[in-house]
Design an enzyme around this catalytic site. Structure first.
Site, PDB file in Angstrom:
ATOM      1  N   CYS A   2      -8.197 -70.143  -8.768  1.00  0.00           N
ATOM      2  CA  CYS A   2      -8.629 -71.487  -9.149  1.00  0.00           C
ATOM      3  C   CYS A   2      -7.579 -72.527  -8.736  1.00  0.00           C
ATOM      4  CB  CYS A   2      -8.988 -71.545 -10.624  1.00  0.00           C
ATOM      5  SG  CYS A   2     -10.162 -72.867 -10.967  1.00  0.00           S
TER       6      CYS A   2
ATOM      7  N   HIS B 107     -12.785 -67.539 -11.157  1.00  0.00           N
ATOM      8  CA  HIS B 107     -11.826 -66.761 -11.955  1.00  0.00           C
ATOM      9  C   HIS B 107     -12.315 -65.318 -12.053  1.00  0.00           C
ATOM     10  CE1 HIS B 107      -9.374 -70.031 -13.739  1.00  0.00           C
ATOM     11  NE2 HIS B 107     -10.469 -70.750 -13.661  1.00  0.00           N
TER      12      HIS B 107
ATOM     13  N   GLU C 288     -10.851 -62.818 -12.972  1.00  0.00           N
ATOM     14  CA  GLU C 288     -10.270 -62.089 -14.115  1.00  0.00           C
ATOM     15  C   GLU C 288     -11.233 -61.979 -15.295  1.00  0.00           C
ATOM     16  OE1 GLU C 288      -9.254 -65.032 -12.951  1.00  0.00           O
ATOM     17  OE2 GLU C 288      -8.571 -66.389 -14.535  1.00  0.00           O
TER      18      GLU C 288
HETATM   19  N1  GLN Z   1      -7.546 -78.233 -12.349  1.00  0.00           N
HETATM   20  C1  GLN Z   1      -8.325 -77.655 -11.292  1.00  0.00           C
HETATM   21  C2  GLN Z   1      -9.749 -78.186 -11.267  1.00  0.00           C
HETATM   22  O1  GLN Z   1     -10.221 -78.721 -12.239  1.00  0.00           O
HETATM   23  C3  GLN Z   1      -8.299 -76.135 -11.406  1.00  0.00           C
HETATM   24  C4  GLN Z   1      -8.888 -75.625 -12.666  1.00  0.00           C
HETATM   25  C5  GLN Z   1      -8.478 -74.208 -12.995  1.00  0.00           C
HETATM   26  O2  GLN Z   1      -7.524 -73.671 -12.446  1.00  0.00           O
HETATM   27  N2  GLN Z   1      -9.185 -73.589 -13.924  1.00  0.00           N
HETATM   28  O3  GLN Z   1     -10.431 -78.093 -10.286  1.00  0.00           O
END
Ligand code: GLN
Length: 556
Positions: free
Chosen positions: A391, A515, A517
């Site tokens: 992410c 994600h 995970e």
């Molecule tokens: N802050 C980034 C976004 O909003 C990544 C978010 C995250 O890593 N969950 O796109």
């Protein structure tokens, strides 16, 4: 007393409920104990689900700070929930929905909205019965379709916030057949200075339970060691349960061993017997043993994986931690997860990375530590160190590549630097007008198309995957041609959103906008994590080698 039809409950469904409360103090591992009971019932052939009650006023965990409260776990329906739901999903190997996390915020919001709409026909709206009715409704609805529903009340008996829930469970037990409900109280048994197991705190917490009309059927003592016979007898006597209803849950090095410990103690057998399930359970020799085999799996050696984030904040990244562990099980690697503080890396102090075998840069919000993350990514790219970016980690890999390979000075994510001359990570044009929060959060499960012939395709073994998301920002479409021309491959896409990146000339340089995970399970490790460890193994000269590709999950 209300009948089934009044409560909306159809007794013919034959659902059973295990209510789990906690005594003496929080953080005892009540959720793990509850999830372990669930795992064992599932092994015995039952459909098991769980409800986690969080007595806080937040509607969900979406706005909660992970560094204070632990990770915000994301469900497939996009629910942003307490990290305990992650443990239930991992232990039960099931997918849950936001309805399985009941919070005071959700309950009160519903009741107040109904009051405003006039649904209560002029009555005085009260905690009893309106709030308690809503709690009971939620528990019943979440249990639909399962044989057994584990209901864990967060916090400790005696907390003011927990009172309406305990009252609701008391009513619930009256409304259902007594034989369908089992109250389990998980409590702390400390040692005195002279090494004696002390039961007084437990006695007090059970007294507290009884004063609100609840009598535990089972007591589980969390203690450093197994409970001594005389401790169990004392608890039985003072808390009015049979001695064989008092179980030990001693400390173990690995939470995945708790189901085995609890099984050896006979807790699952007692639960099934009490709920009248023993006759329907699979015979002991034909139960699912996958969990036991998975936990017992030997490793061939240790590898160190650095997690670039904040020190001592493991709970904020608990699913990443667990996913590494699962990938370690799949590849027979004992993963030593080492924290590397991102702020220490910012000025090229990357010595901390010199001795690690691989690096994970996890997700996050806000600019703190991002320069260190970018530095860690540069180090991995230039030194052939296996790297997985999740992410924000994926986004920072794009930023690093734009700055150092494309030579776009000052390239950044528009989230972190509003004035960047090169917003390689930005809101999509269609998101920009949406709201003043900087676009709507993209949440939950979405499908990604995977390009054949890429590493991602090799990892997932199929042309698409469905993984969970929690982000607002995306790779800026205007920079994609340049990034690709310089060697970055976007091997997974979802419409006009880039989902997976890789660098073909690198041993393992993978980033995912999603994600992975959150879908990793002990018995079905997540492909990008397995790929990371496989790359680490194949980089070693005398690698023990992975004989065959391990079973991986994370598919659909
Ligand atoms: N802050 C980034 C976004 O909003 C990544 C978010 C995250 O890593 N969950 O796109």
């Amino acid at each position: 007393m209300p009948t089934g039809s009044e409560t909306g409950y159809d007794p013919s469904l034959g659902r059973k409920f295990v209510f789990v409360t906690g005594g003496v103090m929080s953080g005892l591992g009540k959720g793990i104990t509850a999830a372990s009971i669930g795992r064992l019932l599932a092994n015995a052939g039952f459909d098991v689900t769980a409800v986690k009650i969080d007595p806080y006023l937040n509607v969900d965990a979406g706005t909660m700070n992970p560094f204070q409260h632990g990770e915000v776990y994301v469900l497939k329906d996009g629910g942003e929930v307490d990290l305990d739901l992650g443990n239930y999903e991992r232990f039960l190997d099931t997918d849950m929905t936001s309805d399985h996390n009941v919070t005071t915020g959700k309950v009160y919001r519903e009741v107040i909205e109904k009051e405003r709409a006039g649904d209560y026909l002029g009555k005085t709206v009260q905690i009893i019965p309106h709030i308690t009715d809503d709690i009971k409704r939620r528990v019943r609805e979440a249990a639909v379709g399962s044989d057994v529903c584990i209901v864990e009340v967060g916090g400790t008996v005696g907390d003011i916030e927990g009172m309406p829930y305990l009252e609701a469970l008391r009513q619930f037990a009256h409304e259902e057949d007594e034989a369908d409900i089992l109250f389990t109280h998980v409590t702390l048994i400390p040692y005195s200075k002279n090494g004696e197991q002390k039961t007084k705190p437990t006695q007090h917490s059970v007294k507290e339970l009884r004063s609100i009309g609840l009598q535990p059927d089972v007591i589980v003592g969390r203690c450093e060691d197994p409970l001594e016979e005389k401790t169990r007898e004392k608890i039985a006597l003072f808390c009015d349960v049979p001695t064989d209803a008092v179980f030990s849950n001693p400390d173990v090095a690995d939470i995945y061993r708790v189901p085995l410990v609890v099984e050896d103690e006979g807790l699952d057998g007692y639960v099934m017997e009490s709920l009248g399930l023993a006759g329907e359970a699979l015979p002991a020799d034909s139960r699912d043993t996958t969990w036991r085999e998975t936990v017992a799996r030997e490793t061939d050696g240790e590898k160190t994986i650095a997690l670039v984030g904040k020190y001592g904040m493991e709970d904020a990244y608990i699913s990443v931690h667990e996913a590494l562990k699962h990938a370690g099980i799949a590849t027979r690697v004992d993963v030593d997860r080492q924290w590397v503080h991102s702020e220490d890396l910012a000025d090229g102090h990357n010595g901390e990375l010199a001795n690690v075998d691989g690096v994970v840069v996890p997700g996050g919000f806000g600019s703190r530590g991002t320069e260190g993350k970018i530095e860690a990514i540069r180090y991995c790219r230039e030194n052939d160190v296996p790297f997985l970016g999740l992410c924000l980690g994926f986004q920072m890999a794009v930023v690093e590549f734009a700055r150092n390979v494309l030579g776009l000075d000052g390239a950044h994510s528009a989230e972190l630097d509003a004035d960047t001359p090169h917003p390689v990570i930005d809101l999509l044009p269609e998101q920009k007008d949406l709201d003043d929060m900087g676009g709507t959060m993209r949440l939950g499960a979405h499908s990604t198309d995977i390009e054949p012939g890429t590493l991602a395709h090799d990892l997932y073994g199929k042309p698409s995957c469905t993984e969970r998301h929690r982000h607002r920002y995306e790779v800026n479409l205007e920079y994609i041609d340049d990034l690709e021309a310089a060697g970055m491959v976007f091997s997974g896409v979802s419409g006009n959103r880039m989902e997976i990146l890789e660098l073909p000339d690198h041993p393992y340089f993978v980033g995912t906008q999603f994600h992975p995970e959150f879908r990793s399970r002990p018995t079905r490790a997540s492909p990008p994590f397995v790929g990371l460890l496989e790359a680490v193994l194949s980089q070693q000269e005398e690698t023990p080698g992975v004989e065959e590709r391990p079973a991986v999950g994370g598919g659909d």
